[in-house]
Design a protein around this motif. Structure first.
Motif, PDB file in Angstrom:
ATOM      1  N   ALA A  21       0.813  -1.218   0.000  1.00 43.86           N
ATOM      2  CA  ALA A  21       0.000   0.000   0.000  1.00 43.86           C
ATOM      3  C   ALA A  21       0.853   1.278   0.000  1.00 43.86           C
ATOM      4  O   ALA A  21       0.663   2.137  -0.864  1.00 43.86           O
ATOM      5  CB  ALA A  21      -0.967  -0.016   1.167  1.00 43.86           C
ATOM      6  N   PRO A  22       1.806   1.442   0.916  1.00 40.08           N
ATOM      7  CA  PRO A  22       2.603   2.672   0.867  1.00 40.08           C
ATOM      8  C   PRO A  22       3.521   2.728  -0.348  1.00 40.08           C
ATOM      9  O   PRO A  22       3.780   3.808  -0.884  1.00 40.08           O
ATOM     10  CB  PRO A  22       3.402   2.665   2.159  1.00 40.08           C
ATOM     11  CG  PRO A  22       3.263   1.327   2.738  1.00 40.08           C
ATOM     12  CD  PRO A  22       2.094   0.674   2.121  1.00 40.08           C
ATOM     13  N   GLY A  23       3.995   1.578  -0.805  1.00 37.60           N
ATOM     14  CA  GLY A  23       4.826   1.575  -2.009  1.00 37.60           C
ATOM     15  C   GLY A  23       4.040   2.026  -3.231  1.00 37.60           C
ATOM     16  O   GLY A  23       4.550   2.761  -4.086  1.00 37.60           O
ATOM     17  N   LEU A  24       2.792   1.600  -3.309  1.00 38.78           N
ATOM     18  CA  LEU A  24       1.926   2.024  -4.415  1.00 38.78           C
ATOM     19  C   LEU A  24       1.649   3.519  -4.345  1.00 38.78           C
ATOM     20  O   LEU A  24       1.637   4.205  -5.379  1.00 38.78           O
ATOM     21  CB  LEU A  24       0.617   1.240  -4.377  1.00 38.78           C
ATOM     22  CG  LEU A  24      -0.352   1.471  -5.520  1.00 38.78           C
ATOM     23  CD1 LEU A  24       0.275   1.064  -6.854  1.00 38.78           C
ATOM     24  CD2 LEU A  24      -1.632   0.693  -5.280  1.00 38.78           C
ATOM     25  N   CYS A  25       1.469   4.042  -3.152  1.00 37.95           N
ATOM     26  CA  CYS A  25       1.254   5.486  -2.991  1.00 37.95           C
ATOM     27  C   CYS A  25       2.475   6.285  -3.428  1.00 37.95           C
ATOM     28  O   CYS A  25       2.346   7.320  -4.087  1.00 37.95           O
ATOM     29  CB  CYS A  25       0.901   5.810  -1.553  1.00 37.95           C
ATOM     30  SG  CYS A  25      -0.733   5.272  -1.072  1.00 37.95           S
ATOM     31  N   VAL A  26       3.654   5.814  -3.090  1.00 34.95           N
ATOM     32  CA  VAL A  26       4.886   6.496  -3.500  1.00 34.95           C
ATOM     33  C   VAL A  26       5.029   6.456  -5.023  1.00 34.95           C
ATOM     34  O   VAL A  26       5.398   7.455  -5.652  1.00 34.95           O
ATOM     35  CB  VAL A  26       6.109   5.872  -2.800  1.00 34.95           C
ATOM     36  CG1 VAL A  26       7.400   6.366  -3.398  1.00 34.95           C
ATOM     37  CG2 VAL A  26       6.071   6.154  -1.317  1.00 34.95           C
ATOM     38  N   ALA A  27       4.712   5.325  -5.622  1.00 40.06           N
ATOM     39  CA  ALA A  27       4.801   5.202  -7.079  1.00 40.06           C
ATOM     40  C   ALA A  27       3.795   6.128  -7.772  1.00 40.06           C
ATOM     41  O   ALA A  27       4.127   6.795  -8.764  1.00 40.06           O
ATOM     42  CB  ALA A  27       4.562   3.758  -7.497  1.00 40.06           C
ATOM     43  N   LEU A  28       2.573   6.191  -7.258  1.00 39.43           N
ATOM     44  CA  LEU A  28       1.567   7.078  -7.853  1.00 39.43           C
ATOM     45  C   LEU A  28       1.948   8.543  -7.691  1.00 39.43           C
ATOM     46  O   LEU A  28       1.694   9.357  -8.583  1.00 39.43           O
ATOM     47  CB  LEU A  28       0.196   6.811  -7.237  1.00 39.43           C
ATOM     48  CG  LEU A  28      -0.458   5.499  -7.631  1.00 39.43           C
ATOM     49  CD1 LEU A  28      -1.763   5.306  -6.863  1.00 39.43           C
ATOM     50  CD2 LEU A  28      -0.702   5.446  -9.124  1.00 39.43           C
ATOM     51  N   LEU A  29       2.568   8.881  -6.582  1.00 37.65           N
ATOM     52  CA  LEU A  29       3.037  10.254  -6.383  1.00 37.65           C
ATOM     53  C   LEU A  29       4.128  10.600  -7.395  1.00 37.65           C
ATOM     54  O   LEU A  29       4.147  11.697  -7.949  1.00 37.65           O
ATOM     55  CB  LEU A  29       3.553  10.437  -4.964  1.00 37.65           C
ATOM     56  CG  LEU A  29       3.965  11.839  -4.562  1.00 37.65           C
ATOM     57  CD1 LEU A  29       2.766  12.762  -4.562  1.00 37.65           C
ATOM     58  CD2 LEU A  29       4.617  11.821  -3.197  1.00 37.65           C
ATOM     59  N   GLY A  30       5.023   9.660  -7.658  1.00 35.83           N
ATOM     60  CA  GLY A  30       6.059   9.881  -8.672  1.00 35.83           C
ATOM     61  C   GLY A  30       5.471  10.067 -10.061  1.00 35.83           C
ATOM     62  O   GLY A  30       5.913  10.945 -10.816  1.00 35.83           O
TER      63      GLY A  30
END
Length: 50
Positions: A21-30
């Motif tokens: 979940a947090p990894g996906l959020c970081v990727a979407l932010l990028g």
């Protein structure tokens, strides 16, 4: 959350959702920042018409 998941060895213990979940959020932010950068580039340097 990524730090905690890494310290608790989430991938080895089978609780990979702690890092997903947090990894996906970081990727979407990028991706969002890349798209905003592309939009500003198009506004600042419009393509030349022949």
């Amino acid at each position: 959350m990524l730090y905690w998941a890494q310290n608790q060895q989430a991938l080895q213990t089978g609780t990979a959702l702690w890092s997903l979940a947090p990894g996906l959020c970081v990727a979407l932010l990028g991706v969002a920042f890349a798209l905003v950068n592309y939009a500003f580039d198009e506004i600042g340097n419009p393509p030349c018409a022949p």
